[in-house]
Write a protein that holds these residues in place. Sequence first.
Motif, PDB file in Angstrom:
ATOM      1  N   GLY A 171      -0.628   7.916  -5.508  1.00  0.00           N
ATOM      2  CA  GLY A 171      -1.415   8.741  -4.607  1.00  0.00           C
ATOM      3  C   GLY A 171      -2.554   7.921  -4.024  1.00  0.00           C
ATOM      4  O   GLY A 171      -3.093   6.997  -4.656  1.00  0.00           O
ATOM      5  N   GLU A 172      -2.943   8.251  -2.795  1.00  0.00           N
ATOM      6  CA  GLU A 172      -3.892   7.423  -2.053  1.00  0.00           C
ATOM      7  C   GLU A 172      -5.245   7.298  -2.755  1.00  0.00           C
ATOM      8  O   GLU A 172      -5.809   6.215  -2.851  1.00  0.00           O
ATOM      9  N   SER A 173      -5.788   8.393  -3.258  1.00  0.00           N
ATOM     10  CA  SER A 173      -7.121   8.339  -3.863  1.00  0.00           C
ATOM     11  C   SER A 173      -7.135   7.469  -5.116  1.00  0.00           C
ATOM     12  O   SER A 173      -8.085   6.723  -5.367  1.00  0.00           O
ATOM     13  N   VAL A 174      -6.068   7.541  -5.898  1.00  0.00           N
ATOM     14  CA  VAL A 174      -5.985   6.710  -7.108  1.00  0.00           C
ATOM     15  C   VAL A 174      -5.872   5.245  -6.732  1.00  0.00           C
ATOM     16  O   VAL A 174      -6.481   4.370  -7.374  1.00  0.00           O
ATOM     17  N   ASN A 204       0.827  -1.196   0.000  1.00  0.00           N
ATOM     18  CA  ASN A 204       0.000   0.000   0.000  1.00  0.00           C
ATOM     19  C   ASN A 204       0.872   1.261   0.000  1.00  0.00           C
ATOM     20  O   ASN A 204       0.580   2.240  -0.678  1.00  0.00           O
ATOM     21  N   VAL A 229      -7.108   3.773  -4.085  1.00  0.00           N
ATOM     22  CA  VAL A 229      -8.440   3.312  -3.676  1.00  0.00           C
ATOM     23  C   VAL A 229      -9.283   2.978  -4.914  1.00  0.00           C
ATOM     24  O   VAL A 229      -9.968   1.956  -4.971  1.00  0.00           O
ATOM     25  N   THR A 230      -9.214   3.827  -5.920  1.00  0.00           N
ATOM     26  CA  THR A 230      -9.976   3.595  -7.156  1.00  0.00           C
ATOM     27  C   THR A 230      -9.491   2.339  -7.872  1.00  0.00           C
ATOM     28  O   THR A 230     -10.291   1.514  -8.337  1.00  0.00           O
ATOM     29  N   ASN A 240       0.799   4.044  -2.901  1.00  0.00           N
ATOM     30  CA  ASN A 240       0.497   5.433  -2.562  1.00  0.00           C
ATOM     31  C   ASN A 240       1.615   6.364  -3.025  1.00  0.00           C
ATOM     32  O   ASN A 240       1.358   7.486  -3.469  1.00  0.00           O
TER      33      ASN A 240
END
Length: 571
Positions: free
Chosen positions: A502-505, A494, A507-508, A498
């Motif tokens: 990047g974290e949001s990408v 993870n 998650v997607t 990240n």
Amino acid sequence: MASEHASAELLGAMGKLLITVRDVNLRLEVDGAAASRDTQAKVTDQLSDYVLPRLVQLDAPLLTVVGGSTGAGKSTLVNSLVGERVTESGVLRPTTRSPVLVHHPDDAEWFKPDRILPDLPRTDVPSNDTYALRLASSDKIPRGLAILDAPDVDSIDQGNRELAAQLLAAADLWLFVTSAARYADQVPWDYLRQASERSTSVAVVLDRTGNDAVMEVRGHLARMMTSRGLSDSPLFTVPECGLDVDGLLPREAVSPIVVWLHELAADPAARQMVVVRTLDGAVRHVVLRTHDVADAMDAQIAASEALHASIETIHRKALSTFATQSADGTLLRGEVLARWQEFVGTGELVRSVEDKVSRIRGRFVDGVTGKRTRATEVIEAIETGLHMLLLEQAEAAAEAASRSWATNTAGRALLDSNRGIDRASRDFRVRAERTVHDWQQAVLELVRVEGADKRMTAKFLAFGVNGIGVALMIVMFSRKGKGTEAGGTAALGNKLLNAIFGESVVVTLVGQAQADLESRVAGLFEGEMQRYLDLVESPDTVKAHQTVLRESARQAEYARHSDFLNGEMTP
């Protein structure tokens, strides 16, 4: 004679009814299914053997079927009515021979195979083939009349009994023969009751009765007929007497029957009255019995709903279990966990992803020099783990489905006739392997597309598409396994993801990979579920057939009223 055939409306309605009844599926073994299938077969036979052929040729000869009990003397009576030997009586029982239809030579055209009783092959020579109709012409029988010698209705041979029922159902007129010794037997009266229910034209012959008993027996028989709705049916008596050299009864013994039949043949109006009465009763009867078949479909619908629901519930559970186990760290054990830990090196990424790029890169890009990469080993371990999980769930679902179906009669019958369905399908292993492989390639493509603008960064170069794809899979498999060894180890992946996306990408990406896997697995399990569902018509399909069947019956009854009751074919 009002017309040579029925109206187009009635013919069309009865033709549609035949197709609709014949195509009904009563496959499920529910209570009363055997009786319902028997009713369905009888309705189909009545329509194809008698109703439709007769509607097409209303002016065909009057078909008189001579039936009755074993040893009642039917064949001798038929020969005597005709005036020559046209059929052979059997000394041994059961007699196995073709039923004989006797007609005038000029009426031969009416009895071709495409007319009455179309399913019975024709022959013109004596035969022991029970399911063939022997045609015999004789100029001693008047035009407009045909006599058919049927097997015993109470024969010990099932084939003879079934044929007797089929032939009697195709008759315009029943000439039912019994004797002083057999007139009170139950089986013949079951047939006579059916004749009364269908308004079939019937005449009864009391045969082989001695003079000392004829009055008493005839009186009792007449009362029995009256109590069973046959008070209008003629009752003839043939006394016990010797036969002449040709094996025929004396002419005077059968003269009343001969005269009656000849008068019917000579009078078109009287003949049509008999035909129309029987035909109207037959149409009314098949309409009623069709509603019985439609009612019986309620049990089929209920059974189909139960069987479908159990399979769908079991496979939903299998998919749910798979979705849980593919996210809670279940897969990050054994070989997969070992290969992953070798891949990342224990704790190295935790200390510093940024600082160790060159060292880690050396570990994973050996493939550039032709060596087997660590990423490939993890991918293979994941593929094996996923494949085994899918196989385990498929076998468990098949076993659960079979246990569920085995709890009811309909399900047990289907299981018995489809051996091996309690296991995953034979090609499931291969299909599961292909599913996992294709999903992994899709994940790598997802990484490749998302990292298109990052491929020249040091981190992306260090791990490559395969390495980053492995990290994405590991994160996906452990995202709900927090606090476990797998969850802790996956945290390394993870951090890597990240740092790159990047974290949001991330998650997607994890969501997309999970959704893709679940979609592919759903399709895989859909095939397993369909094996069961293919054995049972869907409830909606059965309901639709039931609606069509009832509507066909209503249309047939409406057409019957139009033709028979409103003057088109009034007796």
